[in-house]
Design a protein around this motif. Structure first.
Motif, PDB file in Angstrom:
ATOM      1  N   GLU A 100      -6.517  16.947  10.648  1.00 31.87           N
ATOM      2  CA  GLU A 100      -6.902  15.592  11.050  1.00 31.87           C
ATOM      3  C   GLU A 100      -7.808  14.949   9.993  1.00 31.87           C
ATOM      4  O   GLU A 100      -7.671  13.761   9.690  1.00 31.87           O
ATOM      5  N   THR A 101      -8.699  15.732   9.404  1.00 31.01           N
ATOM      6  CA  THR A 101      -9.566  15.233   8.335  1.00 31.01           C
ATOM      7  C   THR A 101      -8.716  14.754   7.163  1.00 31.01           C
ATOM      8  O   THR A 101      -8.948  13.670   6.613  1.00 31.01           O
ATOM      9  N   ARG A 102      -7.709  15.535   6.800  1.00 31.82           N
ATOM     10  CA  ARG A 102      -6.814  15.155   5.702  1.00 31.82           C
ATOM     11  C   ARG A 102      -6.014  13.894   6.032  1.00 31.82           C
ATOM     12  O   ARG A 102      -5.796  13.048   5.165  1.00 31.82           O
ATOM     13  N   GLU A 103      -5.578  13.766   7.278  1.00 32.00           N
ATOM     14  CA  GLU A 103      -4.831  12.576   7.699  1.00 32.00           C
ATOM     15  C   GLU A 103      -5.704  11.332   7.590  1.00 32.00           C
ATOM     16  O   GLU A 103      -5.247  10.292   7.118  1.00 32.00           O
ATOM     17  N   VAL A 104      -6.946  11.450   8.021  1.00 25.60           N
ATOM     18  CA  VAL A 104      -7.894  10.336   7.891  1.00 25.60           C
ATOM     19  C   VAL A 104      -8.075   9.994   6.418  1.00 25.60           C
ATOM     20  O   VAL A 104      -8.110   8.820   6.043  1.00 25.60           O
ATOM     21  N   GLY A 105      -8.165  11.002   5.580  1.00 29.33           N
ATOM     22  CA  GLY A 105      -8.287  10.789   4.140  1.00 29.33           C
ATOM     23  C   GLY A 105      -7.114  10.008   3.579  1.00 29.33           C
ATOM     24  O   GLY A 105      -7.291   9.088   2.776  1.00 29.33           O
ATOM     25  N   LYS A 106      -5.906  10.345   4.024  1.00 29.90           N
ATOM     26  CA  LYS A 106      -4.709   9.630   3.560  1.00 29.90           C
ATOM     27  C   LYS A 106      -4.748   8.158   3.966  1.00 29.90           C
ATOM     28  O   LYS A 106      -4.368   7.281   3.191  1.00 29.90           O
ATOM     29  N   ILE A 107      -5.212   7.895   5.160  1.00 26.85           N
ATOM     30  CA  ILE A 107      -5.326   6.513   5.640  1.00 26.85           C
ATOM     31  C   ILE A 107      -6.350   5.758   4.796  1.00 26.85           C
ATOM     32  O   ILE A 107      -6.115   4.613   4.393  1.00 26.85           O
ATOM     33  N   LEU A 108      -7.468   6.404   4.511  1.00 22.90           N
ATOM     34  CA  LEU A 108      -8.514   5.760   3.706  1.00 22.90           C
ATOM     35  C   LEU A 108      -8.035   5.489   2.281  1.00 22.90           C
ATOM     36  O   LEU A 108      -8.318   4.431   1.721  1.00 22.90           O
ATOM     37  N   VAL A 109      -7.298   6.432   1.703  1.00 18.15           N
ATOM     38  CA  VAL A 109      -6.741   6.235   0.360  1.00 18.15           C
ATOM     39  C   VAL A 109      -5.778   5.048   0.364  1.00 18.15           C
ATOM     40  O   VAL A 109      -5.852   4.173  -0.500  1.00 18.15           O
ATOM     41  N   ALA A 110      -4.902   5.010   1.352  1.00 14.12           N
ATOM     42  CA  ALA A 110      -3.933   3.912   1.445  1.00 14.12           C
ATOM     43  C   ALA A 110      -4.648   2.573   1.626  1.00 14.12           C
ATOM     44  O   ALA A 110      -4.268   1.567   1.009  1.00 14.12           O
ATOM     45  N   SER A 111      -5.695   2.578   2.420  1.00 11.46           N
ATOM     46  CA  SER A 111      -6.453   1.347   2.667  1.00 11.46           C
ATOM     47  C   SER A 111      -7.168   0.877   1.405  1.00 11.46           C
ATOM     48  O   SER A 111      -7.182  -0.325   1.115  1.00 11.46           O
ATOM     49  N   THR A 112      -7.753   1.809   0.668  1.00 12.36           N
ATOM     50  CA  THR A 112      -8.451   1.406  -0.565  1.00 12.36           C
ATOM     51  C   THR A 112      -7.452   0.891  -1.599  1.00 12.36           C
ATOM     52  O   THR A 112      -7.734  -0.091  -2.282  1.00 12.36           O
ATOM     53  N   ARG A 113      -6.281   1.510  -1.677  1.00 17.84           N
ATOM     54  CA  ARG A 113      -5.250   1.031  -2.611  1.00 17.84           C
ATOM     55  C   ARG A 113      -4.811  -0.385  -2.259  1.00 17.84           C
ATOM     56  O   ARG A 113      -4.626  -1.228  -3.133  1.00 17.84           O
ATOM     57  N   LYS A 114      -4.613  -0.604  -0.971  1.00 17.45           N
ATOM     58  CA  LYS A 114      -4.167  -1.910  -0.496  1.00 17.45           C
ATOM     59  C   LYS A 114      -5.185  -3.000  -0.837  1.00 17.45           C
ATOM     60  O   LYS A 114      -4.816  -4.070  -1.320  1.00 17.45           O
ATOM     61  N   ILE A 115      -6.453  -2.729  -0.608  1.00 15.26           N
ATOM     62  CA  ILE A 115      -7.483  -3.725  -0.889  1.00 15.26           C
ATOM     63  C   ILE A 115      -7.659  -3.917  -2.396  1.00 15.26           C
ATOM     64  O   ILE A 115      -7.893  -5.035  -2.859  1.00 15.26           O
ATOM     65  N   LYS A 116      -7.500  -2.845  -3.189  1.00 18.86           N
ATOM     66  CA  LYS A 116      -7.564  -2.969  -4.650  1.00 18.86           C
ATOM     67  C   LYS A 116      -6.432  -3.864  -5.147  1.00 18.86           C
ATOM     68  O   LYS A 116      -6.646  -4.717  -6.015  1.00 18.86           O
ATOM     69  N   ASP A 117      -5.230  -3.659  -4.603  1.00 21.73           N
ATOM     70  CA  ASP A 117      -4.087  -4.495  -4.981  1.00 21.73           C
ATOM     71  C   ASP A 117      -4.352  -5.957  -4.627  1.00 21.73           C
ATOM     72  O   ASP A 117      -4.060  -6.857  -5.416  1.00 21.73           O
ATOM     73  N   LYS A 118      -4.923  -6.188  -3.471  1.00 25.66           N
ATOM     74  CA  LYS A 118      -5.225  -7.547  -3.018  1.00 25.66           C
ATOM     75  C   LYS A 118      -6.228  -8.206  -3.971  1.00 25.66           C
ATOM     76  O   LYS A 118      -6.043  -9.355  -4.369  1.00 25.66           O
ATOM     77  N   ILE A 119      -7.247  -7.467  -4.346  1.00 25.07           N
ATOM     78  CA  ILE A 119      -8.272  -7.988  -5.271  1.00 25.07           C
ATOM     79  C   ILE A 119      -7.658  -8.255  -6.639  1.00 25.07           C
ATOM     80  O   ILE A 119      -7.870  -9.312  -7.247  1.00 25.07           O
ATOM     81  N   ASN A 120      -6.857  -7.308  -7.149  1.00 28.52           N
ATOM     82  CA  ASN A 120      -6.262  -7.434  -8.485  1.00 28.52           C
ATOM     83  C   ASN A 120      -5.234  -8.556  -8.567  1.00 28.52           C
ATOM     84  O   ASN A 120      -5.058  -9.169  -9.607  1.00 28.52           O
ATOM     85  N   ASN A 121      -4.544  -8.806  -7.476  1.00 23.13           N
ATOM     86  CA  ASN A 121      -3.524  -9.865  -7.470  1.00 23.13           C
ATOM     87  C   ASN A 121      -4.135 -11.264  -7.492  1.00 23.13           C
ATOM     88  O   ASN A 121      -3.464 -12.222  -7.825  1.00 23.13           O
ATOM     89  N   ARG A 122      -5.409 -11.351  -7.149  1.00 21.98           N
ATOM     90  CA  ARG A 122      -6.106 -12.636  -7.209  1.00 21.98           C
ATOM     91  C   ARG A 122      -6.532 -12.991  -8.624  1.00 21.98           C
ATOM     92  O   ARG A 122      -6.696 -14.135  -8.955  1.00 21.98           O
ATOM     93  N   ASN A 123      -6.759 -11.947  -9.420  1.00 21.66           N
ATOM     94  CA  ASN A 123      -7.303 -12.156 -10.784  1.00 21.66           C
ATOM     95  C   ASN A 123      -6.234 -12.498 -11.797  1.00 21.66           C
ATOM     96  O   ASN A 123      -5.117 -12.312 -11.715  1.00 21.66           O
TER      97      ASN A 123
END
Length: 123
Positions: A100-123
């Motif tokens: 379960e800890t690893r699954e939460v980690g995967k969700i957090l990684v996916a979420s950080t990637r998504k927000i990084k993409d959102k930030i980078n696409n604005r620039n």
């Protein structure tokens, strides 16, 4: 776990499982108690920091806040692996907690990637 559960609720549920695991570990002498304290700090911190992201003032602030629980997840995963691999606990008792800890980690990684993409696409 249900697919529709929020990350905040999922990390809170994980924290509760960590608390219960640490209560079990605290009943054992020596090293288990010491590792229990480390596990308790990192494992409960994941959900607390996820909750804090709800107060983010921008996408960059959100990303910065979200990277903290990701670090805490990795530390929690580490302590669980140490407990299991050193045979201080029965693998069967802690394996689902590690998963379960690893699954939460995967969700957090996916979420950080998504927000990084959102930030980078604005620039």
């Amino acid at each position: 776990m249900t697919q529709n559960i929020s990350i905040a609720d999922r990390t809170k549920a994980l924290a509760i499982r960590i608390v219960k695991a640490c209560t079990f570990l605290d009943e054992k002498p020596g090293v288990c108690r010491t590792l229990s304290k480390q596990l308790l700090r990192s494992g409960t911190s994941i959900g607390a920091n996820v909750r804090e992201t709800q107060s983010s003032q921008s996408d960059k602030d959100f990303l910065s806040k979200l990277e903290i629980p990701l670090k805490e997840e990795r530390e929690t995963e580490y302590w669980l692996e140490i407990l299991i691999e050193s045979e201080l606990v029965e693998k069967t008792k802690f394996e689902s907690l590690l998963q379960e800890t690893r699954e939460v980690g995967k969700i957090l990684v996916a979420s950080t990637r998504k927000i990084k993409d959102k930030i980078n696409n604005r620039n």
